[in-house]
Scaffold this motif. Structure first.
Motif, PDB file in Angstrom:
ATOM      1  N   UNK A 263       0.824  -1.219   0.000  1.00 47.07           N
ATOM      2  CA  UNK A 263       0.000   0.000   0.000  1.00 47.07           C
ATOM      3  C   UNK A 263       0.850   1.258   0.000  1.00 47.07           C
ATOM      4  N   UNK A 267       1.156   3.891  -3.028  1.00 49.71           N
ATOM      5  CA  UNK A 267       0.850   5.296  -2.773  1.00 49.71           C
ATOM      6  C   UNK A 267       2.003   6.183  -3.213  1.00 49.71           C
ATOM      7  N   UNK A 270       2.190   6.290  -7.115  1.00 47.81           N
ATOM      8  CA  UNK A 270       1.116   7.059  -7.760  1.00 47.81           C
ATOM      9  C   UNK A 270       1.205   8.549  -7.459  1.00 47.81           C
ATOM     10  N   UNK A 271       1.571   8.869  -6.202  1.00 48.13           N
ATOM     11  CA  UNK A 271       1.778  10.275  -5.865  1.00 48.13           C
ATOM     12  C   UNK A 271       2.869  10.891  -6.705  1.00 48.13           C
ATOM     13  N   UNK A 274       1.584  11.508 -10.023  1.00 49.41           N
ATOM     14  CA  UNK A 274       0.653  12.641  -9.961  1.00 49.41           C
ATOM     15  C   UNK A 274       1.386  13.971  -9.875  1.00 49.41           C
ATOM     16  N   UNK A 275       2.441  14.009  -9.101  1.00 47.09           N
ATOM     17  CA  UNK A 275       3.198  15.266  -8.967  1.00 47.09           C
ATOM     18  C   UNK A 275       3.892  15.602 -10.287  1.00 47.09           C
ATOM     19  N   UNK A 278       1.600  17.191 -12.633  1.00 44.66           N
ATOM     20  CA  UNK A 278       0.877  18.416 -12.279  1.00 44.66           C
ATOM     21  C   UNK A 278       1.741  19.550 -11.750  1.00 44.66           C
ATOM     22  N   UNK A 279       2.929  19.251 -11.244  1.00 45.31           N
ATOM     23  CA  UNK A 279       3.734  20.317 -10.626  1.00 45.31           C
ATOM     24  C   UNK A 279       4.124  21.376 -11.650  1.00 45.31           C
ATOM     25  N   UNK A 280       4.336  22.579 -11.150  1.00 46.19           N
ATOM     26  CA  UNK A 280       4.752  23.712 -11.996  1.00 46.19           C
ATOM     27  C   UNK A 280       6.209  24.085 -11.792  1.00 46.19           C
ATOM     28  N   UNK A 281       6.826  23.545 -10.749  1.00 43.29           N
ATOM     29  CA  UNK A 281       8.243  23.806 -10.462  1.00 43.29           C
ATOM     30  C   UNK A 281       8.856  22.494  -9.985  1.00 43.29           C
ATOM     31  N   UNK A 282       9.877  22.029 -10.667  1.00 47.22           N
ATOM     32  CA  UNK A 282      10.518  20.786 -10.234  1.00 47.22           C
ATOM     33  C   UNK A 282      12.033  20.939 -10.331  1.00 47.22           C
ATOM     34  N   UNK A 286      14.511  16.607  -7.207  1.00 46.34           N
ATOM     35  CA  UNK A 286      13.158  16.079  -7.006  1.00 46.34           C
ATOM     36  C   UNK A 286      12.712  15.291  -8.232  1.00 46.34           C
ATOM     37  N   UNK A 338      10.882  25.640 -13.721  1.00 46.95           N
ATOM     38  CA  UNK A 338       9.565  25.812 -14.326  1.00 46.95           C
ATOM     39  C   UNK A 338       9.508  25.121 -15.695  1.00 46.95           C
TER      40      UNK A 338
ATOM     41  N   UNK B 267       2.370  26.261  -8.232  1.00 46.75           N
ATOM     42  CA  UNK B 267       2.976  24.933  -8.077  1.00 46.75           C
ATOM     43  C   UNK B 267       2.315  24.184  -6.922  1.00 46.75           C
ATOM     44  N   UNK B 270      -1.308  23.127  -7.932  1.00 47.19           N
ATOM     45  CA  UNK B 270      -1.375  22.044  -8.918  1.00 47.19           C
ATOM     46  C   UNK B 270      -0.854  20.719  -8.375  1.00 47.19           C
ATOM     47  N   UNK B 271       0.215  20.800  -7.563  1.00 47.27           N
ATOM     48  CA  UNK B 271       0.709  19.586  -6.920  1.00 47.27           C
ATOM     49  C   UNK B 271      -0.339  18.970  -6.021  1.00 47.27           C
ATOM     50  N   UNK B 274      -2.816  17.330  -8.067  1.00 52.34           N
ATOM     51  CA  UNK B 274      -2.226  16.101  -8.615  1.00 52.34           C
ATOM     52  C   UNK B 274      -2.172  14.975  -7.590  1.00 52.34           C
ATOM     53  N   UNK B 278      -4.200  11.255  -7.426  1.00 47.24           N
ATOM     54  CA  UNK B 278      -3.390  10.061  -7.667  1.00 47.24           C
ATOM     55  C   UNK B 278      -3.014   9.261  -6.422  1.00 47.24           C
ATOM     56  N   UNK B 280      -2.851   6.986  -3.089  1.00 47.74           N
ATOM     57  CA  UNK B 280      -3.571   5.762  -2.685  1.00 47.74           C
ATOM     58  C   UNK B 280      -3.826   5.728  -1.198  1.00 47.74           C
ATOM     59  N   UNK B 281      -3.194   6.609  -0.432  1.00 43.84           N
ATOM     60  CA  UNK B 281      -3.386   6.677   1.019  1.00 43.84           C
ATOM     61  C   UNK B 281      -3.398   8.151   1.397  1.00 43.84           C
TER      62      UNK B 281
END
Lengths: 351, 351
Positions: A263, A267, A270-271, A274-275, A278-282, A286, A338, B267, B270-271, B274, B278, B280-281
């Motif tokens: 689990x 998690x 998938x997180x 998802x990030x 969707x993130x705008x700054x990485x 990271x 960005x 950011x 949106x994160x 996201x 996405x 799971x927990x």
């Protein structure tokens, strides 16, 4: 179209992310260091010698079957940022980014086969392939080596083998390396023991992307450190057999992770996905961590709607010079964060 | 179909998330505490008295225009988990979850109007509306109050006003509260000063979802604490005017956030979105923080593909008893984290 644009117009073959054990092994690379007989080593050559050597090698390489129709990139003709870009693509050494005069890179379409001219040695041939492919890569580079030796005549001693500028390469001049992804071993803390074991059998382990760099995203580069007293074939065999053991450990670590913390693992995977979407700054660090988690998700069959090839392409494209080339201007690190996020999103949301 | 299932079959109207200032004000609630003349207060009544009072009030409430066709839920007929569910829906007090014998809840379709019978007072009438709607809510509850007073006759003193079991309610018996979302003020650290100011004008500020609870997701409940010496209309007016000042501060805080840290803010928003789509927990606390960020994103026009009504519904549905009812069984907190994440994903990915 500049020669760099021409290179970038075709994706690098090794990014396909196929081949044996492709979920854990991004790529294998073999490199041969060779020098011309009767010519001074690069570091003691004057400009005229360097130009002679450069011309001779360019001519010889251009005609080989292994290289095909190669792109010839003279370092004097391109910008420092472009040399840095080639280094990010793993075609050029950091050393050659700085010491570029009278030096060249020859590279085939698909970037699988390349030769640096006048780096520490007169020739540094490289074959880069997807997956656990050291033997294949070695076959290709051997053919190139034989072909070039015939035309050029390499400095060779019956007692020592091939002669090289640095003693660490004398003998076979062969460096075999693999870029491997070991999140399971990092997670269960066995990575230290595995690295110690590899060092014990004289393999070198580094964080991914360059020498001495911090381990990011659980990517490691494993390479041989011995070139003297082993045949080339043995070096490749040994490397593959040690790698396979590491991969066995990694598989077991992944299985136990799944069994004991499915689990939490799902998690996290998938997180991370998802990030990334969707993130705008990485930041670079990271990004590597998130990509690592998604890559593990693909390996475990959890994430199925993104291909390894896309993740591999992202790894290359989010590097500074690649991001700047996309937008054709210099950027501060914050701005790159960005643009990096934008690139990743566009790539992952296209599905 | 059980009466609880019947209640749950229609979504609560106040979750619509419309009304004035709906981006910052989730809901307004007014509550009147009333007691029957010539009957002992609840806490000193025996079972027989309680049953008499219960019967009398149920009959009177059922016939009112304000309630319409009400559902009648006798606390003795339902499970503790169902009483807890009603508390999560803001229809029942925590006190009544525990002290439930000879007590009832009457609630209209849409859950806008409800009456607790034999809570601390014989009647606790409640009107709950979306947005900044205290005046509207007060109009509705006043009509109900007048109608019931005619049938029941409420305990009233010319000197003190309405008599209630606890002295803190004597006078108007009126409690007006608003659930507000103040991420801007939390972020710029002005929230402490705003809360102090509200306390200075005798308003009470709590973290959302119940008394004394930790502030989660930047949701605050603001309510009046004075019921004596003010008219009901003044109480409502004062509350709305103070609220509007708070909302002005919040708007300014949001504007300056956008001006000074737009990239970081986008950011974060949106994160959060996201991760909600996405993960799971998700723990209750994290969920509130993420929902808060997305809600702010909607308010700032950054997130446009999710409706406030969906976020409001999520806030209610991810509470423990609601999650358990979805799956019709008790669950440990860790399992609820999974079910919570599943519910949020299904809701947000349906777009």
């Amino acid at each position: 179209m500049s020669v760099i644009d021409e290179l970038l117009s075709v994706p690098a073959d090794w990014l396909r992310g196929d081949g044996e054990e492709n979920e854990m092994v991004l790529s294998c690379r073999v490199r041969l260091a060779r020098n011309l007989e009767r010519k001074p080593f690069t570091h003691i050559s004057g400009a005229e010698d360097l130009r002679d050597i450069q011309g001779e090698i360019k001519e010889a390489v251009a005609g080989t079957a292994a290289m095909g129709e190669a792109l010839v990139i003279d370092m004097d003709d391109i910008l420092e940022t472009e040399r840095m870009l080639l280094a990010e693509r793993r075609l050029l050494s950091q050393e050659m980014v700085q010491k570029y005069q009278n030096r060249s890179l020859l590279v085939n379409r698909g970037e699988g086969v390349s030769v640096m001219v006048n780096e520490a040695d007169h020739l540094r041939m490289q074959v880069l392939e997807s997956g656990l492919s050291a033997r294949d890569a070695f076959r290709i580079i051997s053919a190139l080596d034989d072909e070039l030796d015939e035309h050029l005549g390499f400095a060779f001693s019956d007692r020592l083998g091939y002669l090289t500028a640095c003693t660490t390469n004398v003998g076979t001049g062969l460096r075999v390396s693999a870029m491997v992804h070991l999140p399971g071993l990092v997670h269960n803390n066995d990575i230290r023991q595995v690295i110690d074991g590899l060092r014990h059998v004289k393999l070198t382990v580094r964080g991914s992307y360059g020498e001495g760099s911090e381990v990011m995203g659980n990517f490691f580069q494993i390479s041989n450190s011995i070139t003297l007293g082993h045949t080339e074939a043995d070096t490749v065999e040994d490397m593959e057999s040690h790698l396979k053991k590491v991969l066995e450990f990694e598989k077991k670590a992944r299985e136990s992770l799944l069994r004991e913390a499915r689990s939490l693992l799902e998690d996290k995977i998938w997180r991370s996905y998802g990030i990334l979407k969707s993130a705008r700054l990485v930041s670079p660090k990271e990004a590597m961590g998130l990509i690592s988690a998604v890559r593990l998700g693909i390996g475990l069959g959890i994430v199925t709607d993104v291909a390894l090839t896309d993740l591999n392409e992202i790894l290359i494209m989010i590097q500074p010079m690649h991001l700047q080339r996309l937008h054709d201007r210099a950027m501060k690190p914050e701005e790159r964060d960005r643009i990096r996020a934008d690139f990743i999103r566009s790539k992952l949301n296209k599905q």
